[in-house]
Design a protein around this motif. Structure first.
Motif, PDB file in Angstrom:
ATOM      1  N   LEU A 164      35.085  -2.824  40.532  1.00  0.00           N
ATOM      2  CA  LEU A 164      34.645  -1.463  39.912  1.00  0.00           C
ATOM      3  C   LEU A 164      34.840  -1.550  38.290  1.00  0.00           C
ATOM      4  CD1 LEU A 164      34.669   2.018  40.762  1.00  0.00           C
ATOM      5  CD2 LEU A 164      36.788   1.808  39.476  1.00  0.00           C
ATOM      6  N   ASN A 165      36.009  -1.982  37.951  1.00  0.00           N
ATOM      7  CA  ASN A 165      36.131  -2.322  36.471  1.00  0.00           C
ATOM      8  C   ASN A 165      35.323  -3.116  35.711  1.00  0.00           C
ATOM      9  OD1 ASN A 165      38.196  -0.273  36.029  1.00  0.00           O
ATOM     10  ND2 ASN A 165      39.603  -1.777  37.044  1.00  0.00           N
ATOM     11  N   THR A 166      35.024  -4.324  36.510  1.00  0.00           N
ATOM     12  CA  THR A 166      34.094  -5.279  35.887  1.00  0.00           C
ATOM     13  C   THR A 166      32.616  -4.635  35.977  1.00  0.00           C
ATOM     14  OG1 THR A 166      35.303  -6.980  36.635  1.00  0.00           O
ATOM     15  CG2 THR A 166      33.019  -7.581  35.986  1.00  0.00           C
ATOM     16  N   GLY A 167      32.144  -3.907  36.897  1.00  0.00           N
ATOM     17  CA  GLY A 167      30.994  -3.357  37.079  1.00  0.00           C
ATOM     18  C   GLY A 167      30.713  -2.451  35.884  1.00  0.00           C
ATOM     19  N   ASN A 168      31.836  -1.522  35.931  1.00  0.00           N
ATOM     20  CA  ASN A 168      31.982  -0.321  34.757  1.00  0.00           C
ATOM     21  C   ASN A 168      31.737  -0.978  33.381  1.00  0.00           C
ATOM     22  OD1 ASN A 168      31.977   2.169  34.118  1.00  0.00           O
ATOM     23  ND2 ASN A 168      34.375   2.061  33.647  1.00  0.00           N
ATOM     24  N   PHE A 169      32.484  -2.131  33.030  1.00  0.00           N
ATOM     25  CA  PHE A 169      32.203  -2.754  31.764  1.00  0.00           C
ATOM     26  C   PHE A 169      30.938  -3.480  31.719  1.00  0.00           C
ATOM     27  CE2 PHE A 169      36.946  -2.616  31.329  1.00  0.00           C
ATOM     28  CZ  PHE A 169      37.013  -2.106  29.867  1.00  0.00           C
ATOM     29  N   GLU A 205      28.853   9.921  35.318  1.00  0.00           N
ATOM     30  CA  GLU A 205      28.463   9.223  34.132  1.00  0.00           C
ATOM     31  C   GLU A 205      27.694   8.018  34.485  1.00  0.00           C
ATOM     32  OE1 GLU A 205      32.055   7.859  31.970  1.00  0.00           O
ATOM     33  OE2 GLU A 205      32.531   9.632  31.601  1.00  0.00           O
ATOM     34  N   LEU A 206      27.582   7.435  35.625  1.00  0.00           N
ATOM     35  CA  LEU A 206      26.948   6.535  36.157  1.00  0.00           C
ATOM     36  C   LEU A 206      25.715   7.002  36.265  1.00  0.00           C
ATOM     37  CD1 LEU A 206      26.432   3.741  37.537  1.00  0.00           C
ATOM     38  CD2 LEU A 206      27.004   4.865  39.559  1.00  0.00           C
ATOM     39  N   ALA A 235      31.165   6.368  26.356  1.00  0.00           N
ATOM     40  CA  ALA A 235      31.978   7.310  27.493  1.00  0.00           C
ATOM     41  C   ALA A 235      32.465   6.192  28.486  1.00  0.00           C
ATOM     42  CB  ALA A 235      31.146   8.416  27.874  1.00  0.00           C
ATOM     43  N   LEU A 236      31.252   5.360  28.918  1.00  0.00           N
ATOM     44  CA  LEU A 236      31.592   4.686  30.070  1.00  0.00           C
ATOM     45  C   LEU A 236      32.780   3.628  29.739  1.00  0.00           C
ATOM     46  CD1 LEU A 236      28.137   4.068  31.538  1.00  0.00           C
ATOM     47  CD2 LEU A 236      30.060   4.901  32.806  1.00  0.00           C
ATOM     48  N   ILE A 237      32.683   3.049  28.454  1.00  0.00           N
ATOM     49  CA  ILE A 237      33.921   2.123  28.077  1.00  0.00           C
ATOM     50  C   ILE A 237      35.040   2.844  28.245  1.00  0.00           C
ATOM     51  CG2 ILE A 237      34.771   0.622  26.046  1.00  0.00           C
ATOM     52  CD1 ILE A 237      31.602  -0.217  25.640  1.00  0.00           C
ATOM     53  N   ILE A 238      35.144   4.103  27.746  1.00  0.00           N
ATOM     54  CA  ILE A 238      36.437   4.740  27.569  1.00  0.00           C
ATOM     55  C   ILE A 238      36.916   4.925  28.836  1.00  0.00           C
ATOM     56  CG2 ILE A 238      37.571   6.927  26.949  1.00  0.00           C
ATOM     57  CD1 ILE A 238      35.575   6.700  24.505  1.00  0.00           C
ATOM     58  N   ALA A 239      36.095   5.497  29.949  1.00  0.00           N
ATOM     59  CA  ALA A 239      36.414   5.705  31.274  1.00  0.00           C
ATOM     60  C   ALA A 239      36.844   4.221  32.016  1.00  0.00           C
ATOM     61  CB  ALA A 239      35.143   6.447  31.995  1.00  0.00           C
ATOM     62  N   MET A 265      28.164  -2.433  33.043  1.00  0.00           N
ATOM     63  CA  MET A 265      27.438  -1.289  32.862  1.00  0.00           C
ATOM     64  C   MET A 265      27.307  -0.529  31.774  1.00  0.00           C
ATOM     65  SD  MET A 265      27.041   2.025  35.562  1.00  0.00           S
ATOM     66  CE  MET A 265      28.714   2.230  35.576  1.00  0.00           C
ATOM     67  N   ALA A 266      28.570  -0.240  31.102  1.00  0.00           N
ATOM     68  CA  ALA A 266      28.729   0.386  29.837  1.00  0.00           C
ATOM     69  C   ALA A 266      27.986  -0.346  28.736  1.00  0.00           C
ATOM     70  CB  ALA A 266      30.075   0.453  29.690  1.00  0.00           C
ATOM     71  N   THR A 267      28.445  -1.783  28.692  1.00  0.00           N
ATOM     72  CA  THR A 267      27.760  -2.651  27.535  1.00  0.00           C
ATOM     73  C   THR A 267      26.060  -2.362  27.433  1.00  0.00           C
ATOM     74  OG1 THR A 267      29.795  -3.929  27.675  1.00  0.00           O
ATOM     75  CG2 THR A 267      27.844  -4.766  26.644  1.00  0.00           C
ATOM     76  N   CYS A 268      25.715  -2.638  28.910  1.00  0.00           N
ATOM     77  CA  CYS A 268      24.166  -2.810  29.091  1.00  0.00           C
ATOM     78  C   CYS A 268      23.734  -1.355  28.958  1.00  0.00           C
ATOM     79  CB  CYS A 268      24.013  -3.441  30.322  1.00  0.00           C
ATOM     80  SG  CYS A 268      24.219  -5.092  30.463  1.00  0.00           S
TER      81      CYS A 268
END
Length: 162
Positions: free
Chosen positions: A67-72, A10-11, A145-149, A74-77
């Motif tokens: 990981l989770n902070t980066g993912n949120f 996804e990333l 999808a990234l936010i859900i993940a 990244m997803a938001t942006c």
């Protein structure tokens, strides 16, 4: 490992999803290839600068939190699209490699495979979504999808001792 591989795919889709339509859209607005090429380049430049910094502090921050902070971020942006997304990716990628190296030290190929799959699928999926729903749909759908993940990862990924 499968969940992390999915997130890595996804990333890279998030980054490569705009490849089939972004240049054409930028040119419609009078932006030349040198300028929109910098959009792609600055993303990787921020990633290049921040990955070693995140790597230095991953023990203090913790791989799961990074990981989770980066993912949120990244997803938001991804939905907003910009340099800040690269900051999220740098945290996510750094923590992903650290987690895989810690949990699967004998097999690090899964990370690279997942990244490659994302880069392969991203342009195709991005093109289809753009044709179906315009400029916003690829980013909104992938960001969602990234936010859900990210939410799933918060609850399912155990704390990693690094």
């Amino acid at each position: 490992m499968v969940s992390l591989a999915t997130k890595l795919t996804e990333l890279t889709m998030c980054y490569s999803i705009q490849a089939p339509f972004y240049p054409k859209e930028a040119e419609k607005k009078g932006v030349n290839s040198s300028v929109y090429g910098m959009v792609f380049g600055v993303f990787e430049f921020v990633d290049f600068i921040l990955c070693p910094i995140y790597g230095k502090y991953i023990r203090q921050i913790g791989p799961k939190f990074m990981l989770n902070t980066g993912n949120f971020v990244m997803a938001t942006c991804c939905i907003l699209f910009g340099i800040v997304e690269a900051m999220g990716q740098a945290g996510f990628i750094t923590a992903s490699y650290a987690i895989v190296a810690s949990e699967f030290p004998e097999d690090l190929t899964g990370v690279e495979t997942a990244l490659a799959v994302g880069f392969i699928l991203g342009p195709s999926v991005g093109g289809v979504l753009f044709e179906f729903g315009g400029f916003l749909l690829p980013f909104a759908l992938n960001g969602g999808a990234l936010i859900i993940a990210a939410i799933v990862t918060i609850f399912l990924l155990p704390e990693i001792e690094y």
